[in-house]
Each structure stands twice: as C-alpha cells, then as structure tokens.
Design a protein around this motif. Structure first.
Motif, PDB file in Angstrom:
ATOM      1  N   GLY A  56       0.786  -1.230   0.000  1.00  0.00           N
ATOM      2  CA  GLY A  56       0.000   0.000   0.000  1.00  0.00           C
ATOM      3  C   GLY A  56       0.816   1.276   0.000  1.00  0.00           C
ATOM      4  O   GLY A  56       0.261   2.366  -0.135  1.00  0.00           O
ATOM      5  N   GLU A  57       2.145   1.158   0.138  1.00  0.00           N
ATOM      6  CA  GLU A  57       3.014   2.343   0.199  1.00  0.00           C
ATOM      7  C   GLU A  57       3.538   2.734  -1.190  1.00  0.00           C
ATOM      8  O   GLU A  57       3.553   1.934  -2.128  1.00  0.00           O
ATOM      9  CB  GLU A  57       4.196   2.074   1.131  1.00  0.00           C
ATOM     10  N   ASP A  58       4.000   3.960  -1.279  1.00  0.00           N
ATOM     11  CA  ASP A  58       4.596   4.499  -2.497  1.00  0.00           C
ATOM     12  C   ASP A  58       5.964   3.840  -2.722  1.00  0.00           C
ATOM     13  O   ASP A  58       6.851   3.963  -1.870  1.00  0.00           O
ATOM     14  CB  ASP A  58       4.746   6.017  -2.332  1.00  0.00           C
ATOM     15  N   PRO A  59       6.179   3.149  -3.853  1.00  0.00           N
ATOM     16  CA  PRO A  59       7.450   2.445  -4.057  1.00  0.00           C
ATOM     17  C   PRO A  59       8.645   3.366  -4.279  1.00  0.00           C
ATOM     18  O   PRO A  59       9.788   2.919  -4.208  1.00  0.00           O
ATOM     19  CB  PRO A  59       7.191   1.603  -5.307  1.00  0.00           C
ATOM     20  N   SER A  60       8.411   4.643  -4.542  1.00  0.00           N
ATOM     21  CA  SER A  60       9.514   5.540  -4.885  1.00  0.00           C
ATOM     22  C   SER A  60      10.344   5.964  -3.675  1.00  0.00           C
ATOM     23  O   SER A  60      11.487   6.407  -3.831  1.00  0.00           O
ATOM     24  CB  SER A  60       8.970   6.792  -5.589  1.00  0.00           C
ATOM     25  N   ARG A  61       9.802   5.810  -2.472  1.00  0.00           N
ATOM     26  CA  ARG A  61      10.496   6.328  -1.272  1.00  0.00           C
ATOM     27  C   ARG A  61      11.463   5.264  -0.731  1.00  0.00           C
ATOM     28  O   ARG A  61      11.318   4.767   0.392  1.00  0.00           O
ATOM     29  CB  ARG A  61       9.479   6.748  -0.224  1.00  0.00           C
ATOM     30  N   ILE A  62      12.481   4.948  -1.514  1.00  0.00           N
ATOM     31  CA  ILE A  62      13.351   3.814  -1.194  1.00  0.00           C
ATOM     32  C   ILE A  62      14.115   4.040   0.113  1.00  0.00           C
ATOM     33  O   ILE A  62      14.177   3.148   0.967  1.00  0.00           O
ATOM     34  CB  ILE A  62      14.324   3.537  -2.359  1.00  0.00           C
ATOM     35  N   GLU A  63      14.705   5.195   0.280  1.00  0.00           N
ATOM     36  CA  GLU A  63      15.485   5.451   1.491  1.00  0.00           C
ATOM     37  C   GLU A  63      14.598   5.385   2.738  1.00  0.00           C
ATOM     38  O   GLU A  63      14.981   4.792   3.759  1.00  0.00           O
ATOM     39  CB  GLU A  63      16.179   6.814   1.416  1.00  0.00           C
ATOM     40  N   ASP A  64      13.420   5.956   2.662  1.00  0.00           N
ATOM     41  CA  ASP A  64      12.518   5.924   3.808  1.00  0.00           C
ATOM     42  C   ASP A  64      12.082   4.492   4.122  1.00  0.00           C
ATOM     43  O   ASP A  64      12.018   4.097   5.294  1.00  0.00           O
ATOM     44  CB  ASP A  64      11.302   6.804   3.532  1.00  0.00           C
ATOM     45  N   HIS A  65      11.787   3.730   3.088  1.00  0.00           N
ATOM     46  CA  HIS A  65      11.403   2.328   3.312  1.00  0.00           C
ATOM     47  C   HIS A  65      12.565   1.547   3.933  1.00  0.00           C
ATOM     48  O   HIS A  65      12.361   0.710   4.821  1.00  0.00           O
ATOM     49  CB  HIS A  65      10.979   1.672   2.000  1.00  0.00           C
ATOM     50  N   TRP A  66      13.783   1.831   3.457  1.00  0.00           N
ATOM     51  CA  TRP A  66      14.949   1.129   4.022  1.00  0.00           C
ATOM     52  C   TRP A  66      15.057   1.418   5.522  1.00  0.00           C
ATOM     53  O   TRP A  66      15.251   0.504   6.332  1.00  0.00           O
ATOM     54  CB  TRP A  66      16.224   1.563   3.294  1.00  0.00           C
ATOM     55  N   GLN A  67      14.922   2.676   5.880  1.00  0.00           N
ATOM     56  CA  GLN A  67      15.027   3.053   7.288  1.00  0.00           C
ATOM     57  C   GLN A  67      13.914   2.408   8.122  1.00  0.00           C
ATOM     58  O   GLN A  67      14.152   1.948   9.244  1.00  0.00           O
ATOM     59  CB  GLN A  67      14.969   4.575   7.427  1.00  0.00           C
ATOM     60  N   ALA A  68      12.704   2.372   7.573  1.00  0.00           N
ATOM     61  CA  ALA A  68      11.598   1.766   8.312  1.00  0.00           C
ATOM     62  C   ALA A  68      11.816   0.271   8.506  1.00  0.00           C
ATOM     63  O   ALA A  68      11.568  -0.267   9.595  1.00  0.00           O
ATOM     64  CB  ALA A  68      10.277   2.023   7.574  1.00  0.00           C
TER      65      ALA A  68
END
Length: 384
Positions: A56-68
C-alpha cells in the motif's frame, strides 16, 4: 498515488529465492533475498517486511522504506533481516529504474566505468585439479580467477597442510602466468596461527588477495595479519551493514571489501559502504555466488562506484546444481563476458528481463540446499 500492491516469492534451484514486487500501475521489480541454506527463514522475514511496512506504500520512497525496515522492528542487523531488506531494496530500485526508463546506476550518479571485470571460480569446496581448470578459464577469456585455499583445517595443522595449499596455488600460477589475477579464499576456515603460516607460504605466488582470512568475529586480529604479509586482504561477505564495516575501515587492515548485495541491505546500503570505503582507499569487490538478480544488482553498483575492483559471479560455480545464472534470463546476452569483463547494462532498472514462466516451473521443484557440516578426524565440527 502509485502503490505497492502485491508480491510473490519463488524458491528455485540451486539455492536461490526470488522476489517479484508489483505496483498499482503495473510495474514489476525483482529482488533476490536469500541466505544460502536459510531460504525459508528469509522468506518469512520478507513476508513480515512487506505485510507490515510496504504493501500500500509508495514504491519511490526507497530510502525511507529502508530506514523503516531496518529501524522499525527495534532489533536490527544480522544475516536474515539484512538479506530480506536487500531483496526488497533491489526490487524497489528495479521499479524506480523502469519508471524513469533508466538503469539504476544512472539514478545513482551515472557511469564511473563502461564495464567491470569479473572473476571465475575454480576448484570446488575441497580444491583439486585447479591448474587445468585455471588454464581452461583463461582460454575462455577470464583474467581473474578465485579458488579455495584449503579444505578443513585444524586449529594448528601440519606442515603438509600448508604445503598442499602452496602447491595448489603454485600449480595455478604456473598454468596461467603472471598476467592473471588469482584470489585465494580462506573461507573463514583458517585460525590465526595458520593464517600466518599460509600467508607466508602463498606470498611468492602473488595472489590478488586472501579472502576472509579469519571469521568476522575475529576481525580485531586483521591488523596483525596485515602487518605480517604483503598480500592484500579482502573480507566482508558475512558483514551486513556500514556499521559492521566501521571497525575494519578504521583499523586500516583491509584492502578489498566484499559486501554481498543480497545480504548487506541491497543497493541502497552497499552503495553507501562503497562510498565510505573510497574514503579509506579501500576497493570494493562485491560477493556474489548467487543468482542473476543479485549479480545484476552488483553490476549496477560496480558501474557507478569508482573504487570497484572486480566482480564475483557464479556461472559454473560448484554450488550450481539444477540451475545456473543464465537459465533464468529471457536474454542471457546481458551477462556476456568479453575479455573477462561484463559491459554496463543499458536496460532500465536492474537491466535484466526474467523468464517468469521458467521461474514458475522451477519453483515447483523441491529446493532444500544446505551447506555440508564438516568434521575433523576427532569428530569435532570444522569450519566449512
């Protein structure tokens, strides 16, 4: 907003796990999240990450997803979590590259080179018949080779064990001459006293590096080993983040680092590790005895990293039974090795197209690869 809508995981021969990540606008990204011999464990970790953080999340936010994914679970690091993150990260970069119709390396600053040299494995787990194999691979165009130094070793082993390792390397050097690089992998099988003996014995044959001379839990001994030999020291396949690499950078004891793009947090993390290494005048040679998605991810980082030295690849490696790197590609030519190099891929994302029908067929097979458990003559467990 474009969103991550679904995923599939495929465990395929010989010992790989592939991730297919899909978005709401129809883009598909591929990753290779696996710990060799622990595919089912990593599979569960990938499912947890995707179900808890990313669907359900935006795939473009790679750095933020990595941190999460890294910080969100409180407990962090280690091979299982970091390999799960790595595969998801690879798939996210594949999607981003396809969205912008560009190779990942273009999104990371562009080319620092046009091609990267690759090396070829010879000799197997218990190395044998290496001279003939080395000559064959050089004839095929490879200019870099790698071999295991030894089979299992005792904590303090015999002079004969040292001479056997020396003779194998001498056999290869005599077969290929001084123009070919030969990496020698100690594979964490060697204790500190034996490292000193082996390094001294192998030094006259000018190996490109000795790899993982000691287990990573003994990295504090690397400065003394480095002071003992002129052979470059390589390590890092069992280190999983930039924080794991801090000690070896600060000690000045390592010349080549070998993070694995499927174990050390993926493209996002390994590019950061490579940049830190450059500041310490350390080369990077990513570890990759794995499949085509992992190799494609490595090459993307190699192409945009000035300190990339050489790339491991697993074509014909002794582990590949029931499947090999090129089998899973719709166009195997993307990994065509010319003069021992692979060219920078031009395709978007990771630059490869997977044969999805073949992957689905292979995933129906039972895959249960585990490394052997070796034992010494007295019955105690030996390092594999």
């Amino acid at each position: 907003m474009t969103a991550i809508t679904g995923y599939d995981l495929y465990e395929v021969p010989p010992r790989w796990l592939f991730l297919r990540l899909e978005t709401s606008d129809g883009l598909v990204g591929w990753g290779e999240p696996v710990v060799e011999g622990r595919a089912k464990t990593v599979r569960a970790a990938v499912e947890e990450l995707l179900d808890n953080y990313l669907l359900g999340e935006d795939p473009s936010r790679i750095e933020d997803h990595w941190q999460a994914m890294y910080r969100g679970g409180f407990y962090r690091g280690g091979p299982v979590l970091m390999s799960a993150i790595a595969g998801v990260d690879q798939a996210l970069w594949d999607i981003k590259g396809k969205r912008f119709d560009a190779p990942v390396y273009e999104l990371l600053g562009g080319r620092a080179r046009d091609r990267i040299r690759v090396y070829q494995w010879i000799g197997g787990d218990r190395p044998s018949e290496v001279g003939e194999a080395a000559a064959e691979k050089v004839e095929e165009g490879f200019t870099g080779l790698k071999m295991n130094a030894t089979s299992e070793l005792r904590r303090v082993d015999t002079p004969a064990a040292v001479r056997a390792a020396e003779n194998r390397l001498r056999e290869v050097r005599e077969a290929v001459g001084p123009e070919i690089d030969i990496g020698v992998d100690f594979h964490g099988r060697v204790t500190k006293p034996m490292v000193k003996r082996l390094a001294e014995a192998l030094e006259p044959y000018d190996p490109m590096f000795i790899e993982e001379p000691v287990l990573p839990e003994h990295n504090d001994s690397l400065p003394a080993i480095a002071a003992h030999t002129s052979i470059p020291i390589a390590t890092g396949e069992r280190m999983f983040s930039r924080w794991d690499f801090k000690e070896v950078f600060e000690s000045g004891s390592v010349d080549v680092i070998q993070p694995d793009l499927s174990h050390a947090g993926g493209i996002t993390e390994v590019k950061k590790i490579a940049d830190i290494a450059e500041a310490y005048d350390v080369a990077i040679a990513p570890h990759c005895p794995l499949g085509p998605i992992a190799l494609a991810s490595c090459i993307q980082v190699d192409i945009c990293s000035p300190n990339a030295l050489i790339q491991e690849q697993s074509l014909d490696i002794h582990y590949n039974r029931g499947g090999d790197v090129l089998d899973y590609l719709a166009d195997p030519g993307v990994f065509e090795y010319e003069e021992g190099y692979v060219a920078a891929p031009n395709g978007p994302g990771l630059g490869i197209e997977l044969n999805e029908e073949y992957i689905e067929q292979q995933a129906e097979k039972t895959v249960d690869w585990h490394n052997p458990v070796w034992r010494h003559d007295d019955g105690s467990v030996a390092e594999w």
